[in-house]
Design a protein around this motif. Structure first.
Motif, mmCIF file in Angstrom:
data_model
loop_
_atom_site.group_PDB
_atom_site.id
_atom_site.type_symbol
_atom_site.label_atom_id
_atom_site.label_comp_id
_atom_site.label_asym_id
_atom_site.label_seq_id
_atom_site.Cartn_x
_atom_site.Cartn_y
_atom_site.Cartn_z
ATOM 1 N N PHE A 101 30.808 70.457 25.763
ATOM 2 C CA PHE A 101 29.562 71.219 25.613
ATOM 3 C C PHE A 101 29.244 71.549 24.156
ATOM 4 N N PRO A 102 30.162 72.138 23.387
ATOM 5 C CA PRO A 102 29.832 72.425 21.980
ATOM 6 C C PRO A 102 29.538 71.169 21.174
ATOM 7 N N LYS A 103 30.162 70.047 21.533
ATOM 8 C CA LYS A 103 29.863 68.795 20.843
ATOM 9 C C LYS A 103 28.410 68.390 21.087
ATOM 10 N N LEU A 104 27.945 68.584 22.314
ATOM 11 C CA LEU A 104 26.546 68.284 22.630
ATOM 12 C C LEU A 104 25.607 69.196 21.847
ATOM 13 N N VAL A 105 25.945 70.471 21.789
ATOM 14 C CA VAL A 105 25.110 71.430 21.044
ATOM 15 C C VAL A 105 24.994 71.000 19.589
ATOM 16 N N MET A 106 26.117 70.694 18.982
ATOM 17 C CA MET A 106 26.102 70.285 17.576
ATOM 18 C C MET A 106 25.324 68.977 17.392
ATOM 19 N N GLY A 107 25.432 68.080 18.358
ATOM 20 C CA GLY A 107 24.697 66.825 18.286
ATOM 21 C C GLY A 107 23.194 67.040 18.309
ATOM 22 N N VAL A 108 22.737 67.936 19.193
ATOM 23 C CA VAL A 108 21.303 68.208 19.290
ATOM 24 C C VAL A 108 20.814 68.936 18.041
ATOM 25 N N LEU A 109 21.606 69.853 17.512
ATOM 26 C CA LEU A 109 21.189 70.564 16.297
ATOM 27 C C LEU A 109 21.106 69.617 15.106
ATOM 28 N N ALA A 110 21.998 68.643 15.050
ATOM 29 C CA ALA A 110 21.923 67.643 13.981
ATOM 30 C C ALA A 110 20.691 66.764 14.153
ATOM 31 N N LEU A 111 20.395 66.405 15.392
ATOM 32 C CA LEU A 111 19.207 65.606 15.680
ATOM 33 C C LEU A 111 17.940 66.368 15.306
ATOM 34 N N GLU A 112 17.950 67.674 15.561
ATOM 35 C CA GLU A 112 16.783 68.498 15.216
ATOM 36 C C GLU A 112 16.473 68.429 13.735
ATOM 37 N N ARG A 113 17.499 68.397 12.904
ATOM 38 C CA ARG A 113 17.274 68.336 11.461
ATOM 39 C C ARG A 113 16.571 67.042 11.083
ATOM 40 N N SER A 114 16.977 65.960 11.702
ATOM 41 C CA SER A 114 16.356 64.663 11.448
ATOM 42 C C SER A 114 14.910 64.655 11.944
ATOM 43 N N TYR A 115 14.711 65.161 13.161
ATOM 44 C CA TYR A 115 13.373 65.212 13.750
ATOM 45 C C TYR A 115 12.431 66.073 12.909
ATOM 46 N N SER A 116 12.896 67.218 12.455
ATOM 47 C CA SER A 116 12.037 68.155 11.728
ATOM 48 C C SER A 116 11.665 67.664 10.334
ATOM 49 N N ARG A 117 12.368 66.658 9.854
ATOM 50 C CA ARG A 117 12.019 66.069 8.553
ATOM 51 C C ARG A 117 11.012 64.928 8.688
ATOM 52 N N ASP A 118 10.700 64.526 9.912
ATOM 53 C CA ASP A 118 9.828 63.367 10.134
ATOM 54 C C ASP A 118 8.496 63.819 10.743
ATOM 55 N N SER A 119 7.533 64.108 9.900
ATOM 56 C CA SER A 119 6.257 64.645 10.376
ATOM 57 C C SER A 119 5.494 63.635 11.230
ATOM 58 N N ASP A 120 5.662 62.346 10.968
ATOM 59 C CA ASP A 120 4.973 61.334 11.771
ATOM 60 C C ASP A 120 5.478 61.344 13.212
ATOM 61 N N VAL A 121 6.789 61.407 13.387
ATOM 62 C CA VAL A 121 7.353 61.468 14.738
ATOM 63 C C VAL A 121 6.898 62.741 15.440
ATOM 64 N N GLN A 122 6.891 63.856 14.720
ATOM 65 C CA GLN A 122 6.441 65.109 15.315
ATOM 66 C C GLN A 122 5.001 65.004 15.808
ATOM 67 N N ARG A 123 4.144 64.430 14.980
ATOM 68 C CA ARG A 123 2.732 64.317 15.347
ATOM 69 C C ARG A 123 2.548 63.416 16.560
ATOM 70 N N ARG A 124 3.223 62.253 16.556
ATOM 71 C CA ARG A 124 3.059 61.313 17.669
ATOM 72 C C ARG A 124 3.609 61.886 18.979
ATOM 73 N N LEU A 125 4.752 62.553 18.891
ATOM 74 C CA LEU A 125 5.325 63.150 20.103
ATOM 75 C C LEU A 125 4.422 64.250 20.633
ATOM 76 N N ARG A 126 3.909 65.075 19.746
ATOM 77 C CA ARG A 126 3.011 66.147 20.185
ATOM 78 C C ARG A 126 1.787 65.571 20.888
ATOM 79 N N ASP A 127 1.207 64.514 20.331
ATOM 80 C CA ASP A 127 0.033 63.896 20.945
ATOM 81 C C ASP A 127 0.359 63.370 22.342
ATOM 82 N N ASP A 128 1.514 62.719 22.469
ATOM 83 C CA ASP A 128 1.887 62.147 23.769
ATOM 84 C C ASP A 128 2.206 63.234 24.790
#
Length: 206
Positions: A82-109
């Motif tokens: 479980f904590p490994k999953l939490v850390m994995g998602v938090l690391a993914l969040e950092r990558s996602y939050s740096r990519d404004s294009d992905v954020q915009r496209r996901l929000r639209d969809d």
């Protein structure tokens, strides 16, 4: 964004925990708690909430997540994955939050999916499959990958994998909210007592 109250950040972490508890159940047993899934999957569609409460609805909606978060804060959890999953998602969040294009496209969809699925529960197969597809389309290409360990019998089933992907999208949504509210990994070192107290207060409301 400036630091929000600890209680708001705890709500976001409870949403994250609730989604990942269901991921673990699916990975190990092939089944999840539908009500617990509903509570966090619905949060994906809250694109412009006025408050943290609005993301999840009532506190009772994420009571299972609060209970698991309390276990983690008290170091009572017996699931090493479980904590490994939490850390994995938090690391993914950092990558996602740096990519404004992905954020915009996901929000639209997500906005389009919300319009098409109005009146349907998030755990309806069509909505679940659509959320899983959005994860594959927008999130899977990002690094690092979130690695889900479990029983190969279930992890090789298309339906189970789809539910896991939808829940990982919900977990990411909560991770993004937590960070927006000023959440930091230091919270687990410096704010553990305050966080535990906030969990108890929220559980009394649920």
């Amino acid at each position: 964004m400036s630091q929000a109250p600890v209680q708001d950040r705890v709500l976001a972490l409870a949403g994250l925990a609730q989604a990942l508890v269901q991921v673990r159940r699916l990975a190990e047993n092939g089944q999840a708690d539908v009500r617990a899934m509903d509570g966090v999957l619905a949060s994906v569609f809250q694109l412009d909430p006025e408050s943290t409460d609005d993301v999840y609805g009532t506190v009772s909606t994420i009571r299972p997540g609060l209970l698991r978060l309390r276990e983690q804060l008290r170091k009572e959890s017996r699931d090493p994955q479980f904590p490994k999953l939490v850390m994995g998602v938090l690391a993914l969040e950092r990558s996602y939050s740096r990519d404004s294009d992905v954020q915009r496209r996901l929000r639209d969809d997500i906005g389009q999916l919300a319009a098409h699925s109005a009146g349907q529960e998030p755990t309806q197969p069509a909505v679940l499959n659509a959320l899983a597809d959005l994860y594959v389309k927008h999130i899977s290409p990002l690094s690092p990958k979130v690695m889900v360990q479990g029983n190969p019998h279930y992890l090789n089933q298309t339906g189970v994998v789809g539910e896991i992907r939808a829940l990982l999208l919900a977990a990411l949504r909560s991770a993004v909210l937590w960070r927006q509210l000023g959440g930091s990994s230091l919270d687990f070192l410096l704010q553990r007592k305050r966080m535990t107290d906030s969990v108890e207060q929220l559980l009394q409301r649920s």
